[in-house]
Design a protein around this motif. Structure first.
Motif, mmCIF file in Angstrom:
data_model
loop_
_atom_site.group_PDB
_atom_site.id
_atom_site.type_symbol
_atom_site.label_atom_id
_atom_site.label_comp_id
_atom_site.label_asym_id
_atom_site.label_seq_id
_atom_site.Cartn_x
_atom_site.Cartn_y
_atom_site.Cartn_z
ATOM 1 N N SER A 1 -32.864 9.202 -7.255
ATOM 2 C CA SER A 1 -32.736 8.550 -5.952
ATOM 3 C C SER A 1 -34.094 8.128 -5.397
ATOM 4 O O SER A 1 -34.182 7.178 -4.617
ATOM 5 N N GLU A 2 -35.168 8.815 -5.781
ATOM 6 C CA GLU A 2 -36.519 8.411 -5.390
ATOM 7 C C GLU A 2 -37.046 7.342 -6.348
ATOM 8 O O GLU A 2 -37.580 6.324 -5.939
ATOM 9 N N THR B 1 -23.690 9.416 -13.276
ATOM 10 C CA THR B 1 -24.321 9.600 -11.964
ATOM 11 C C THR B 1 -24.947 8.285 -11.495
ATOM 12 O O THR B 1 -25.771 7.696 -12.196
ATOM 13 N N ALA B 2 -24.533 7.838 -10.312
ATOM 14 C CA ALA B 2 -24.864 6.476 -9.863
ATOM 15 C C ALA B 2 -26.370 6.216 -9.812
ATOM 16 O O ALA B 2 -26.839 5.192 -10.310
ATOM 17 N N THR C 1 -20.709 9.561 -8.410
ATOM 18 C CA THR C 1 -20.714 8.171 -8.885
ATOM 19 C C THR C 1 -20.950 7.176 -7.755
ATOM 20 O O THR C 1 -20.845 5.979 -7.959
ATOM 21 N N VAL C 2 -21.255 7.686 -6.569
ATOM 22 C CA VAL C 2 -21.685 6.800 -5.486
ATOM 23 C C VAL C 2 -23.068 7.239 -5.037
ATOM 24 O O VAL C 2 -23.436 8.397 -5.182
ATOM 25 N N GLU C 3 -23.804 6.314 -4.478
ATOM 26 C CA GLU C 3 -25.171 6.597 -4.082
ATOM 27 C C GLU C 3 -25.207 7.581 -2.920
ATOM 28 O O GLU C 3 -24.371 7.524 -2.034
#
Ligand code: M6R
Length: 364
Positions: A83-84, A107-108, A362-364
């Motif tokens: 995510s970073e 994993t999104a 599976t979503v951010e």
């Protein structure tokens, strides 16, 4: 199915010797005592740096791998949570290997990071447990774990299988780069072959760890400490405990204690110390003494030698077999998983389906 086990997580913890052996079988040639990746036609000799991206427990497996890639293959490694990574405009130069680690392969954030690296011309390697997943399909180099389906939301067997694959990959890269002699490669293979037996020895402490659950269950906060490749295990231990028992837990590098977290220490904060005996042990012992001097209650996870030296005065000790430093992170995963599991059982939480969590994000 759960068979004789009360929860999927418990079953999956106990499956580890078998699934780690199963995973290693496709990465080791036991007779020749060499490491071999499934796609041996792929030449990794020209790789000049590695970027590792993952989330959660898979990220901690990547953190352990960073130590191995640097130590054995002398490759520079950059690592970040997906995510970073995907939003920080990382510098990706030609010749880089981008390595993604994921149980689900869906994993999104990790998948988005993979696509970003692919567009930037990186060679894409993935360590995934689901061979039909999106990440598996989009990889140049697919490195499957053979953990079998993981049902418990808290990842356990996928983690140790990821570590097994990453250790084999580190050795393979080291050989390709001329950094490992035949003897050293054979030694690594031998250690990896020993792992399932060491996991069994760690699992033999199940009842004893169950008996300690009442010491941790009443705590509001718990700290985990580790050094070197066992530092990510401290992070993993803390994540496991908070996920399923809802106790606030933090993992720290042992040497960071005095830079802040020591302010939290009192009789009510158990400190779980992961410290196999070895060159860094003395340093960890002095960190433990700092904790104890402030009334902190230490649970020491070490081998016989470490416990003989530093076990006195601890709230409890858990004795692991004496293992090669390479496989210590796999072996020390077992007591932290069991401790989290038994504390959650003692607190009567929903172990396999903890609140607010999904198996696959599976979503951010
Ligand atoms: O399927 P992935 O390995 O990509 O999943 C990554 C994380 O969501 C996962 O490890 C999560 O942190 C687990 N619940 C940890 O036990």
């Amino acid at each position: 199915e759960k068979g004789n086990y009360r929860h999927f997580m418990q079953k999956e913890i106990f499956e580890q010797p078998v699934v780690v052996a199963q995973t290693l079988r496709s990465y080791l040639r036991r007779v020749e005592q060499t490491v071999a990746l499934p796609q041996i036609d792929f030449d990794l000799a020209s790789i000049n740096r590695v970027t590792i991206v993952a989330c959660g427990t898979s990220f901690y497996a990547g953190m352990v791998a960073k130590y191995w890639f640097e130590q054995f293959a002398r490759l520079p490694v950059d690592i970040d949570v997906a995510s970073e990574f995907r939003y920080r405009d990382p510098v990706l130069e030609p010749g880089g290997l981008a390595l993604f680690i994921s149980q689900s392969g869906e994993t999104a954030d990790t998948l988005a990071a993979l696509r970003h690296c692919k567009a930037a011309g990186q060679t894409i390697a993935v360590v995934v447990n689901v061979p039909t997943s999106s990440m598996a399909r989009e990889a140049d180099l697919l490195l499957p774990t053979h953990a079998g389906p993981e049902i418990g939301v808290a990842s356990t067997k996928a983690f140790t299988c990821q570590l097994a694959v990453l250790a084999a990959l580190a050795a393979h890269l080291a050989v390709k780069r001329g950094r490992l002699s035949r003897e050293e490669e054979a030694e690594i293979v031998e250690q990896l072959v020993e792992t399932p037996a060491c996991l069994n020895a760690a699992l033999a402490h199940d009842e004893e760890i169950a008996g300690m659950a009442h010491l941790i269950a009443p705590a509001r906060d718990v700290l985990y400490l580790g050094r070197g490749p066992d530092y990510p295990l401290a992070l993993e231990g803390a994540l496991k405990l908070k996920e399923i028992s809802y106790i606030h837990a933090e993992g720290y590098a042992s040497g960071e204690m005095k830079h802040g977290p020591i302010a939290l220490i009192d009789e009510a904060v158990p400190v779980i110390v992961l410290a196999p005996s070895g060159p860094l042990f003395e340093k960890t012992v002095s960190n433990m003494q700092e904790v104890r001097a402030r009334g902190g209650k230490v649970v020491l996870i070490s081998d016989a030698e470490g416990i003989a030296e530093a076990g006195e005065g601890c709230l409890a000790t858990i004795e692991m077999p004496k293992v090669h430093p390479l496989i210590a992170p796999l072996v020390y995963a077992v007591p932290v998983q069991l401790l989290a599991y038994h504390v959650a059982v003692a607190k009567d939480t929903d172990v396999d389906q903890p609140r607010n969590l999904a198996k696959s994000v599976t979503v951010e």
